[in-house]
Scaffold this motif. Structure first.
Motif, PDB file in Angstrom:
ATOM      1  N   ALA A  97      16.530  32.873  -6.262  1.00 29.68           N
ATOM      2  CA  ALA A  97      15.096  32.603  -6.366  1.00 29.68           C
ATOM      3  C   ALA A  97      14.342  33.893  -6.109  1.00 29.68           C
ATOM      4  O   ALA A  97      14.450  34.492  -5.034  1.00 29.68           O
ATOM      5  CB  ALA A  97      14.685  31.536  -5.364  1.00 29.68           C
ATOM      6  N   GLY A  98      13.606  34.341  -7.106  1.00 25.89           N
ATOM      7  CA  GLY A  98      12.818  35.544  -6.938  1.00 25.89           C
ATOM      8  C   GLY A  98      11.436  35.232  -6.416  1.00 25.89           C
ATOM      9  O   GLY A  98      11.078  34.075  -6.201  1.00 25.89           O
ATOM     10  N   GLY A  99      10.656  36.283  -6.239  1.00 22.95           N
ATOM     11  CA  GLY A  99       9.312  36.096  -5.752  1.00 22.95           C
ATOM     12  C   GLY A  99       9.214  36.214  -4.251  1.00 22.95           C
ATOM     13  O   GLY A  99       9.958  36.971  -3.626  1.00 22.95           O
ATOM     14  N   ALA A 100       8.315  35.438  -3.665  1.00 18.41           N
ATOM     15  CA  ALA A 100       8.021  35.646  -2.258  1.00 18.41           C
ATOM     16  C   ALA A 100       7.367  34.424  -1.642  1.00 18.41           C
ATOM     17  O   ALA A 100       6.932  33.506  -2.329  1.00 18.41           O
ATOM     18  CB  ALA A 100       7.085  36.842  -2.107  1.00 18.41           C
ATOM     19  N   GLN A 111      15.855  26.593 -16.288  1.00 21.39           N
ATOM     20  CA  GLN A 111      17.024  27.058 -15.547  1.00 21.39           C
ATOM     21  C   GLN A 111      16.837  26.992 -14.027  1.00 21.39           C
ATOM     22  O   GLN A 111      17.645  27.533 -13.270  1.00 21.39           O
ATOM     23  CB  GLN A 111      17.402  28.473 -15.970  1.00 21.39           C
ATOM     24  CG  GLN A 111      16.390  29.544 -15.637  1.00 21.39           C
ATOM     25  CD  GLN A 111      16.772  30.905 -16.218  1.00 21.39           C
ATOM     26  OE1 GLN A 111      17.577  31.026 -17.152  1.00 21.39           O
ATOM     27  NE2 GLN A 111      16.197  31.967 -15.685  1.00 21.39           N
ATOM     28  N   MET A 112      15.804  26.310 -13.574  1.00 15.35           N
ATOM     29  CA  MET A 112      15.572  26.209 -12.132  1.00 15.35           C
ATOM     30  C   MET A 112      16.691  25.458 -11.418  1.00 15.35           C
ATOM     31  O   MET A 112      16.888  25.614 -10.211  1.00 15.35           O
ATOM     32  CB  MET A 112      14.230  25.541 -11.844  1.00 15.35           C
ATOM     33  CG  MET A 112      13.019  26.415 -12.158  1.00 15.35           C
ATOM     34  SD  MET A 112      12.995  27.987 -11.245  1.00 15.35           S
ATOM     35  CE  MET A 112      12.579  27.414  -9.603  1.00 15.35           C
ATOM     36  N   ASP A 113      17.452  24.645 -12.150  1.00 14.72           N
ATOM     37  CA  ASP A 113      18.568  23.935 -11.503  1.00 14.72           C
ATOM     38  C   ASP A 113      19.698  24.886 -11.120  1.00 14.72           C
ATOM     39  O   ASP A 113      20.591  24.523 -10.346  1.00 14.72           O
ATOM     40  CB  ASP A 113      19.096  22.822 -12.409  1.00 14.72           C
ATOM     41  CG  ASP A 113      19.595  23.333 -13.751  1.00 14.72           C
ATOM     42  OD1 ASP A 113      19.356  24.508 -14.082  1.00 14.72           O
ATOM     43  OD2 ASP A 113      20.227  22.550 -14.481  1.00 14.72           O
ATOM     44  N   GLY A 114      19.668  26.111 -11.647  1.00 10.21           N
ATOM     45  CA  GLY A 114      20.688  27.090 -11.299  1.00 10.21           C
ATOM     46  C   GLY A 114      20.239  28.081 -10.237  1.00 10.21           C
ATOM     47  O   GLY A 114      20.942  29.043  -9.944  1.00 10.21           O
ATOM     48  N   VAL A 115      19.064  27.820  -9.638  1.00  9.61           N
ATOM     49  CA  VAL A 115      18.516  28.749  -8.651  1.00  9.61           C
ATOM     50  C   VAL A 115      19.218  28.601  -7.303  1.00  9.61           C
ATOM     51  O   VAL A 115      19.458  27.487  -6.835  1.00  9.61           O
ATOM     52  CB  VAL A 115      17.001  28.523  -8.492  1.00  9.61           C
ATOM     53  CG1 VAL A 115      16.460  29.216  -7.248  1.00  9.61           C
ATOM     54  CG2 VAL A 115      16.263  29.036  -9.723  1.00  9.61           C
ATOM     55  N   VAL A 116      19.566  29.728  -6.706  1.00  6.47           N
ATOM     56  CA  VAL A 116      20.193  29.784  -5.376  1.00  6.47           C
ATOM     57  C   VAL A 116      19.355  30.708  -4.499  1.00  6.47           C
ATOM     58  O   VAL A 116      18.537  31.478  -5.003  1.00  6.47           O
ATOM     59  CB  VAL A 116      21.647  30.293  -5.469  1.00  6.47           C
ATOM     60  CG1 VAL A 116      22.494  29.349  -6.312  1.00  6.47           C
ATOM     61  CG2 VAL A 116      21.701  31.712  -6.033  1.00  6.47           C
ATOM     62  N   PRO A 117      19.529  30.663  -3.175  1.00  8.72           N
ATOM     63  CA  PRO A 117      18.749  31.552  -2.305  1.00  8.72           C
ATOM     64  C   PRO A 117      19.060  33.018  -2.556  1.00  8.72           C
ATOM     65  O   PRO A 117      20.194  33.396  -2.823  1.00  8.72           O
ATOM     66  CB  PRO A 117      19.188  31.136  -0.893  1.00  8.72           C
ATOM     67  CG  PRO A 117      19.674  29.729  -1.047  1.00  8.72           C
ATOM     68  CD  PRO A 117      20.321  29.684  -2.399  1.00  8.72           C
ATOM     69  N   ASP A 156      12.141  24.679   1.967  1.00  8.81           N
ATOM     70  CA  ASP A 156      13.319  25.215   2.661  1.00  8.81           C
ATOM     71  C   ASP A 156      13.587  26.677   2.319  1.00  8.81           C
ATOM     72  O   ASP A 156      14.226  27.394   3.103  1.00  8.81           O
ATOM     73  CB  ASP A 156      14.563  24.382   2.335  1.00  8.81           C
ATOM     74  CG  ASP A 156      14.565  23.032   3.054  1.00  8.81           C
ATOM     75  OD1 ASP A 156      13.725  22.839   3.963  1.00  8.81           O
ATOM     76  OD2 ASP A 156      15.393  22.174   2.697  1.00  8.81           O
ATOM     77  N   LEU A 157      13.104  27.130   1.159  1.00  9.05           N
ATOM     78  CA  LEU A 157      13.298  28.528   0.778  1.00  9.05           C
ATOM     79  C   LEU A 157      12.635  29.463   1.790  1.00  9.05           C
ATOM     80  O   LEU A 157      13.055  30.613   1.939  1.00  9.05           O
ATOM     81  CB  LEU A 157      12.722  28.792  -0.616  1.00  9.05           C
ATOM     82  CG  LEU A 157      13.441  28.154  -1.807  1.00  9.05           C
ATOM     83  CD1 LEU A 157      12.631  28.371  -3.081  1.00  9.05           C
ATOM     84  CD2 LEU A 157      14.848  28.717  -1.963  1.00  9.05           C
ATOM     85  N   ALA A 158      11.606  28.981   2.479  1.00  7.96           N
ATOM     86  CA  ALA A 158      10.865  29.812   3.426  1.00  7.96           C
ATOM     87  C   ALA A 158      11.277  29.555   4.866  1.00  7.96           C
ATOM     88  O   ALA A 158      10.557  29.914   5.796  1.00  7.96           O
ATOM     89  CB  ALA A 158       9.364  29.588   3.263  1.00  7.96           C
ATOM     90  N   LYS A 159      12.445  28.933   5.063  1.00 13.69           N
ATOM     91  CA  LYS A 159      12.987  28.754   6.408  1.00 13.69           C
ATOM     92  C   LYS A 159      14.022  29.837   6.679  1.00 13.69           C
ATOM     93  O   LYS A 159      14.829  30.170   5.808  1.00 13.69           O
ATOM     94  CB  LYS A 159      13.644  27.377   6.548  1.00 13.69           C
ATOM     95  CG  LYS A 159      12.650  26.223   6.622  1.00 13.69           C
ATOM     96  CD  LYS A 159      13.373  24.902   6.857  1.00 13.69           C
ATOM     97  CE  LYS A 159      12.392  23.744   7.002  1.00 13.69           C
ATOM     98  NZ  LYS A 159      13.089  22.444   7.206  1.00 13.69           N
ATOM     99  N   SER A 175      10.535  32.716  -9.118  1.00 13.03           N
ATOM    100  CA  SER A 175      10.923  33.254 -10.420  1.00 13.03           C
ATOM    101  C   SER A 175      12.425  33.279 -10.548  1.00 13.03           C
ATOM    102  O   SER A 175      13.158  33.146  -9.569  1.00 13.03           O
ATOM    103  CB  SER A 175      10.376  34.676 -10.603  1.00 13.03           C
ATOM    104  OG  SER A 175      10.996  35.565  -9.701  1.00 13.03           O
ATOM    105  N   SER A 176      12.871  33.453 -11.756  1.00 16.35           N
ATOM    106  CA  SER A 176      14.283  33.679 -12.034  1.00 16.35           C
ATOM    107  C   SER A 176      14.356  34.713 -13.153  1.00 16.35           C
ATOM    108  O   SER A 176      13.397  34.900 -13.903  1.00 16.35           O
ATOM    109  CB  SER A 176      14.980  32.373 -12.446  1.00 16.35           C
ATOM    110  OG  SER A 176      14.372  31.819 -13.601  1.00 16.35           O
TER     111      SER A 176
END
Length: 430
Positions: free
Chosen positions: A308-311, A378-384, A141-144, A158-159
Motif C-alpha cells: 500500500a503506497g501513500g501515507a 487490484q486493491m485485493d492484492g495490496v499488502v502492508p 489498520d494500515l495506520a496502526k 496507492s498501488s
C-alpha cells in the motif's frame, strides 16, 4: 547519539532550509486571531502539489479559527523524516504531517504524536464516530503500529501500475493492451528497442523501495519476516536479476531519477513506466499519445503482492489549541468533497469507503477516467508497506537505496548485493 544520526540530522536540516525558502518555521497566532499551524507534505508539483495548495487555500478561506501553512519536503517520506529529526532536535514540530507507510513504526517510536481519536473525543465529541462511520477497519489498520496503536488516519492509498504507450506498442507489433507478466515486460522491452530504437521500460526510482517490494514480493520473496530482513531469498534475487538484466545487460530499460523517468515516458522516449497511480494526473494531462494504465504485472503462476503506497496523516502538535486546529484541518481534508479533489488531482484511491459512489464525490469522475480502474481493481492484492522496526528505519531504508543504485549500475550482482545488504540491515535491527 550515533554518528549516522548526527549526519542525517545535518543533511535533513539543510534540505529543510532550502525547501522552506527562508519561510519562518514556527507556528504562531495570525494577525487575525487565527491559530496558525504547519502541514508538512511530500507532494511535488507533478504529484499532487498543486492540489495541496488548492485544498489548503480553500480551507483557509472558509475557516474563521485556523490558518494552515503547507510546507513541501523534498526526497519523499525519507526526507520528511530527516527534517522532522532536525526540527525535533530544535524543539519544534509541525501540527500535521504526512507519514509514509514504510516509516509508520519508526515515526511512532521516535516522535511525539497524539492519536486523532483522542483529539476528537476531547474537543469534538459530536464527531466521536467519524472514523468508525467512514473508514473500513482494514483500512484504518494500515495506520496502526506494531503495538496496535492507532497512530494516524490513512490519507493516500496507492498501488503501482504499468503505464503504457499504446501507439509505441502497436508500432512494435505488440499487444496494445500491454504485458501481463514480468517475463512479458522483459520480452516486450526487447522488441520495442529492436523495432523502434527507443527504450521499452522504466522502473520508478524515488527515495524509497516501495516499487522494489512489489517486484520482489510478487515473486514470492518477503522484505520482512518476524522483524528480520529476508529479501535476499532465491525469489528476491531472481526478481532483481530480471530488472538488472534489462538495464545493465540488455539496455532496454532506463536507470534514471524518478522525475526524469516519468518525463521520459510522457515525452515518448520510453514505452512503459512502472510507477504509482498517483502519477496518473500528471501522465494523463501531459502525454500526447494513446496512454493507458494497466494492472501491475504478475510473475507467471503467482499472485501480485502490492505494498500500500501513500501515507497517513498524523497529529504532532503539542499544544491543545494546535491539536484542535489540526483536527479541524484534517476533518476538512477527509470530507467527501476534499477527498474527491485529492483523487482527481493525484490518482490516489480514497481511503473513505463512501467517496467513490457519492454524487458529490467521484461517481461521475470514475466513469470518465478509466486510468483509475487498474488501481481500484487490484486493491485485493495490496499488502502492508514493509516498515523496519526499531530506531534504525532510516538507515535500513538508505542501505536498500544504495543497493538499488549499485545493482542498476551493474557494480554488484543481485545475489551478492542482496545477501550483503540483508546482513547489514539485520545487524542494525538487533
Amino acid at each position: 547519539m550515533k554518528r549516522w544520526l548526527l549526519a542525517t540530522l545535518c543533511i535533513g536540516f539543510t534540505i529543510f532550509l532550502a525547501a522552506c525558502n527562508n519561510e519562518a518555521s514556527s507556528e504562531s497566532s495570525g494577525n487575525d486571531g487565527k491559530t496558525v499551524i504547519e502541514y508538512w507534505h511530500v507532494n511535488a508539483e507533478t504529484q499532487g502539489g498543486q492540489t495541496v495548495t488548492q485544498l489548503v487555500d480553500d480551507f483557509n478561506k472558509q475557516s474563521d479559527t485556523v490558518e494552515v501553512v503547507a510546507k513541501y519536503n523534498p526526497d519523499m517520506y525519507k526526507g520528511l523524516m530527516q527534517n522532522m529529526q532536525a526540527e525535533a532536535a530544535a524543539g519544534n514540530s509541525p501540527a500535521v504531517v504526512q507519514i509514509g507507510w514504510a516509516f509508520l513504526n519508526y515515526f511512532s517510536e521516535n516522535f511525539e504524536y497524539v492519536s486523532p481519536q483522542t483529539v476528537i473525543d476531547k474537543h469534538f465529541p459530536e464527531e466521536k464516530t467519524f472514523l468508525k462511520d467512514h473508514f473500513l477497519p482494514n483500512v484504518m489498520d494500515l495506520a496502526k503500529n506494531a503495538k496496535g496503536d492507532q497512530v494516524g488516519i490513512p490519507y493516500s492509498l496507492s498501488s503501482p501500475v504499468l503505464y503504457i504507450n499504446r501507439d509505441m506498442l502497436k508500432e512494435a507489433g505488440l499487444d496494445e493492451n500491454g504485458p501481463q507478466t514480468w517475463e512479458e515486460v522483459k520480452s516486450f522491452s526487447k522488441e520495442i528497442k529492436e523495432r523502434t530504437g527507443k527504450y521499452g521500460f522504466y522502473f520508478q526510482e524515488p527515495a524509497d523501495n516501495w516499487a522494489t517490494q512489489a517486484l520482489l514480493e510478487s515473486n514470492g520473496a518477503s522484505f520482512l519476516t518476524d522483524g528480520k530482513a529476508t529479501f535476499a531469498s532465491d525469489e528476491g534475487i531472481e526478481a532483481y536479476q530480471l530488472l538488472t538484466d534489462m538495464i545493465v545487460k540488455d539496455k532496454t530499460a532506463l536507470h534514471i531519477g524518478w522525475d526524469q523517468g516519468v518525463q521520459s515516458f510522457i515525452d515518448g522516449s520510453v514505452a512503459m513506466a512502472y510507477t504509482t497511480i498517483a502519477q496518473r494526473s500528471n501522465i494523463q494531462d501531459n502525454a500526447q499519445f494513446d496512454v493507458a494504465a494497466v494492472r501491475s504485472p504478475i510473475w507467471e503462476g503467482k499472485d501480485a503482492k502490492l505494498p500500500a503506497g501513500g501515507a497517513m496523516l498524523a497529529i504532532t502538535a503539542q499544544e491543545e489549541e494546535k491539536q484542535k486546529a489540526a483536527w479541524e484541518f484534517m476533518s476538512y481534508l477527509y470530507s467527501v468533497e476534499a477527498m474527491a479533489e485529492w483523487t482527481k488531482g493525484t490518482g490516489y484511491v480514497p481511503p473513505r469507503h463512501d467517496v467513490a459512489d457519492a454524487e458529490n464525490g467521484l461517481k461521475e469522475y470514475l466513469k470518465e477516467n478509466e486510468m483509475m480502474t487498474a488501481a481500484i481493481e487490484q486493491m485485493d492484492g495490496v499488502v502492508p508497506w514493509a516498515s523496519f522496526p526499531g530506531d534504525a528505519g532510516l538507515q535500513a531504508e538508505q542501505l536498500l537505496l544504495d543497493l538499488r543504485d549499485q545493482l542498476l549500475k551493474g557494480s554488484v550482482s543481485p545475489k551478492e548485493g542482496l545477501e550483503a545488504t540483508e546482513d547489514e540491515v539485520n545487524e542494525l535491527l538487533q
